[in-house]
Design an enzyme around this catalytic site. Structure first.
Site, PDB file in Angstrom:
ATOM      1  N   HIS A   1     -18.667 -51.336  17.721  1.00  0.00           N
ATOM      2  CA  HIS A   1     -19.219 -50.019  17.383  1.00  0.00           C
ATOM      3  C   HIS A   1     -19.228 -49.911  15.855  1.00  0.00           C
ATOM      4  O   HIS A   1     -18.379 -50.496  15.180  1.00  0.00           O
ATOM      5  CB  HIS A   1     -18.276 -48.976  17.991  1.00  0.00           C
ATOM      6  CG  HIS A   1     -18.739 -47.561  17.921  1.00  0.00           C
ATOM      7  ND1 HIS A   1     -18.589 -46.779  16.803  1.00  0.00           N
ATOM      8  CD2 HIS A   1     -19.327 -46.771  18.858  1.00  0.00           C
ATOM      9  CE1 HIS A   1     -19.065 -45.567  17.049  1.00  0.00           C
ATOM     10  NE2 HIS A   1     -19.520 -45.536  18.282  1.00  0.00           N
TER      11      HIS A   1
ATOM     12  N   ASP B   1      -9.663 -51.749  19.186  1.00  0.00           N
ATOM     13  CA  ASP B   1     -10.330 -50.463  19.331  1.00  0.00           C
ATOM     14  C   ASP B   1     -10.353 -50.141  20.830  1.00  0.00           C
ATOM     15  O   ASP B   1     -11.116 -50.736  21.595  1.00  0.00           O
ATOM     16  CB  ASP B   1     -11.753 -50.595  18.752  1.00  0.00           C
ATOM     17  CG  ASP B   1     -12.617 -49.384  19.043  1.00  0.00           C
ATOM     18  OD1 ASP B   1     -12.143 -48.444  19.708  1.00  0.00           O
ATOM     19  OD2 ASP B   1     -13.785 -49.392  18.611  1.00  0.00           O
TER      20      ASP B   1
ATOM     21  N   GLN C   1     -12.949 -47.188  24.464  1.00  0.00           N
ATOM     22  CA  GLN C   1     -13.601 -47.220  25.788  1.00  0.00           C
ATOM     23  C   GLN C   1     -12.687 -47.775  26.876  1.00  0.00           C
ATOM     24  O   GLN C   1     -13.127 -47.981  28.004  1.00  0.00           O
ATOM     25  CB  GLN C   1     -14.883 -48.065  25.728  1.00  0.00           C
ATOM     26  CG  GLN C   1     -15.951 -47.488  24.837  1.00  0.00           C
ATOM     27  CD  GLN C   1     -16.481 -46.133  25.317  1.00  0.00           C
ATOM     28  OE1 GLN C   1     -16.309 -45.755  26.472  1.00  0.00           O
ATOM     29  NE2 GLN C   1     -17.121 -45.420  24.421  1.00  0.00           N
TER      30      GLN C   1
ATOM     31  N   LYS D   1     -12.334 -39.086  24.704  1.00  0.00           N
ATOM     32  CA  LYS D   1     -12.905 -40.021  25.677  1.00  0.00           C
ATOM     33  C   LYS D   1     -11.972 -40.241  26.861  1.00  0.00           C
ATOM     34  O   LYS D   1     -12.252 -41.013  27.763  1.00  0.00           O
ATOM     35  CB  LYS D   1     -13.218 -41.358  24.995  1.00  0.00           C
ATOM     36  CG  LYS D   1     -14.315 -41.188  23.931  1.00  0.00           C
ATOM     37  CD  LYS D   1     -14.933 -42.487  23.559  1.00  0.00           C
ATOM     38  CE  LYS D   1     -15.637 -42.422  22.229  1.00  0.00           C
ATOM     39  NZ  LYS D   1     -17.076 -42.172  22.346  1.00  0.00           N
TER      40      LYS D   1
ATOM     41  N   CYS E   1     -24.625 -46.549  18.415  1.00  0.00           N
ATOM     42  CA  CYS E   1     -23.794 -46.894  17.245  1.00  0.00           C
ATOM     43  C   CYS E   1     -23.445 -48.374  17.245  1.00  0.00           C
ATOM     44  O   CYS E   1     -22.337 -48.766  16.831  1.00  0.00           O
ATOM     45  CB  CYS E   1     -22.523 -46.054  17.171  1.00  0.00           C
ATOM     46  SG  CYS E   1     -22.845 -44.311  16.964  1.00  0.00           S
TER      47      CYS E   1
HETATM   48  N1  PMP Z   1     -15.233 -47.458  19.284  1.00  0.00           N
HETATM   49  C1  PMP Z   1     -15.942 -47.446  20.401  1.00  0.00           C
HETATM   50  C2  PMP Z   1     -16.033 -48.689  21.221  1.00  0.00           C
HETATM   51  C3  PMP Z   1     -16.610 -46.281  20.782  1.00  0.00           C
HETATM   52  O1  PMP Z   1     -17.334 -46.268  21.900  1.00  0.00           O
HETATM   53  C4  PMP Z   1     -16.491 -45.124  19.970  1.00  0.00           C
HETATM   54  C5  PMP Z   1     -17.205 -43.830  20.315  1.00  0.00           C
HETATM   55  N2  PMP Z   1     -18.476 -43.968  20.852  1.00  0.00           N
HETATM   56  C6  PMP Z   1     -15.710 -45.197  18.817  1.00  0.00           C
HETATM   57  C7  PMP Z   1     -15.097 -46.380  18.511  1.00  0.00           C
HETATM   58  C8  PMP Z   1     -15.557 -44.035  17.900  1.00  0.00           C
HETATM   59  O2  PMP Z   1     -14.896 -42.977  18.508  1.00  0.00           O
HETATM   60  P1  PMP Z   1     -14.847 -41.553  17.807  1.00  0.00           P
HETATM   61  O3  PMP Z   1     -16.245 -41.196  17.448  1.00  0.00           O
HETATM   62  O4  PMP Z   1     -14.257 -40.672  18.852  1.00  0.00           O
HETATM   63  O5  PMP Z   1     -13.954 -41.694  16.616  1.00  0.00           O
END
Ligand code: PMP
Length: 418
Positions: free
Chosen positions: A135, A212, A215, A238, A376
């Site tokens: 991401h 990270d 998910q 999430k 993203c």
């Molecule tokens: N890493 C992953 C794999 C994600 O899917 C996301 C959110 N789509 C993030 C990081 C970032 O999370 P946040 O916007 O809640 O900080």
């Protein structure tokens, strides 16, 4: 052993999705006259009554600032905030609550590590190793650091099915690699990466690993000690918690040695105009008034999923994923992007040459909420050779009927564009 038998017993309890859905009032609504089918859980999840009620009760009964209150409300708020940290510790099986830092979300967790650990350890000519499926929030913070330091960001390639190439990973690790930062579960492909193995390989060369977990946490049990990682971060929103509250777990020795992140109240020992000393963990990394209600709400969300059982959630979602994979494959022209052997319940796809945004808009008219775009993950889109995908992402409250509604609506999309 005792733990194993509890897990087996848990798995034998029936998974009552109807009862679970009653916990999420938002799901009861109709959209464009159709029952809402919410399949955008990788973007954000809904909140159960238990979380809403915990946050409400905190503001109605206990609201005060934490840490220095000498009055009753201050003490209650401070205790609730500390209890939330202990709940996170237990949830991740971290050794010590001081290794749990409350942050805004996964994005801030990664920026924190890049700007502290990264700044201290990455120099000119060094390398930061990511993967092709990251991401943007696990790419850009490292690029900012690399730009400042004259370092280089490299990416582990993936296969066409969306699996990380471990042979390439080992080849890319070298004496200049200062940190490995990879996602546990891909938000586009659904791939569950073999993070324990990734950590083992890096650690055998003395290289720290950040995972990270944005998910992962809502869909499978996570044990940071079993994974052996140095950092693990996730966002509360999430996993059925409030927005603006997330977690960075870090190994104590690393957190203690790291320079501070933001400066301000709460993170200091002593301040003079000449010099400031810093607080012990975890306050050292929590400058300013924290998101107290967010942390408490997040803890309520973790208690909620723990009571249901993450093994049971994983096994229920596996069934949904299998049903979705099978039925979606029968839609003419539909191609799933992400067919790894080990997958979480995320179904990204393209449908002939229909633009994913058009798919999303037509599905919305049928009450079905999905996401369309680059998610993203622009470098991943480039790797896949597409500009965007449509994505249905599931959670514990979704049902087979909802997947059937999605598939029915996708067949209608085909008709519109036939
Ligand atoms: N890493 C992953 C794999 C994600 O899917 C996301 C959110 N789509 C993030 C990081 C970032 O999370 P946040 O916007 O809640 O900080």
């Amino acid at each position: 052993m005792a733990d194993d038998s509890r897990r087996v017993r848990d798995l034998e309890r029936p998974f009552d999705v109807t009862a679970i859905r009653r916990d999420f009032p938002i799901l009861e609504q109709r959209v464009h006259g159709k029952p809402l089918v919410y399949l955008d859980n990788a973007a954000t999840t809904h909140k159960p009554q238990a979380v809403l009620e915990t946050v409400r009760r905190y503001y109605v009964e206990d609201n005060a600032n934490v840490r220095r209150g000498v009055h009753a409300l201050g003490e209650r708020a401070t205790n609730a905030y500390a209890a939330a940290r202990e709940t996170v510790r237990r949830f991740l099986n971290a050794p010590d609550p001081d290794e749990v830092v409350f942050v805004r979300g996964a994005t801030e967790g990664i920026n924190l590590v890049a700007q502290t650990y990264g700044r201290a350890h990455v120099g000119a000519g060094d390398e930061i190793l990511l993967s092709e499926m990251e991401h943007h929030s696990n790419i850009v913070p490292w690029q900012i650091l690399a730009g400042e330091k004259g370092a280089r960001v490299r990416a582990i390639p993936i296969t066409d099915a969306g699996e990380m190439r471990l042979d390439e990973y080992e080849r890319l690790l070298n004496g200049r690699t200062r940190i490995v930062a990879v996602t546990h579960v891909s938000n586009v492909l659904g791939t569950v990466n073999p993070v324990a193995e990734i950590v083992r390989i890096a650690k055998s060369r003395g290289i720290p690993v950040l995972i990270d977990g944005a998910q992962a946490v809502a869909h499978m049990p996570v044990d940071v000690q079993a994974l052996g990682c140095d950092f693990y971060t996730f966002s509360g929103h999430k996993i059925f918690g409030p927005t603006g509250a997330g977690v960075l777990y870090g190994r104590r020795a690393l957190l203690e040695a790291m320079p501070v992140y933001q400066g301000g109240g709460g993170m200091i020992g002593q301040v003079t105009f000449e010099r400031t000393t810093y607080a012990q963990l975890p306050n050292k990394f929590e400058a300013g008034t924290p998101n107290i209600a967010g942390a408490i709400g997040l803890a309520a969300a973790l208690d909620y999923v723990t009571a249901i059982g993450l093994d049971r959630i994983a096994s229920y979602e596996r069934e949904l994923l299998a049903h979705g994979t099978e039925t979606m494959a029968q839609v003419p022209g539909l191609r799933l992007t992400g067919t790894a052997r080990s997958k979480a319940a995320i179904l990204s796809f393209v449908l002939g040459d229909v633009h994913p945004h058009d798919i999303g808009t037509i599905l919305d008219r049928a009450g079905v909420a999905i996401r369309a775009g680059h998610h993203c993950c622009q470098p991943l889109m480039a790797r896949l050779g597409v500009s965007a995908t449509a994505r249905a992402s599931l959670a514990l409250y979704n049902t087979r009927d909802e997947i059937d509604a999605l598939v029915g609506a996708l067949r209608d999309v085909r008709k519109v564009f036939a």
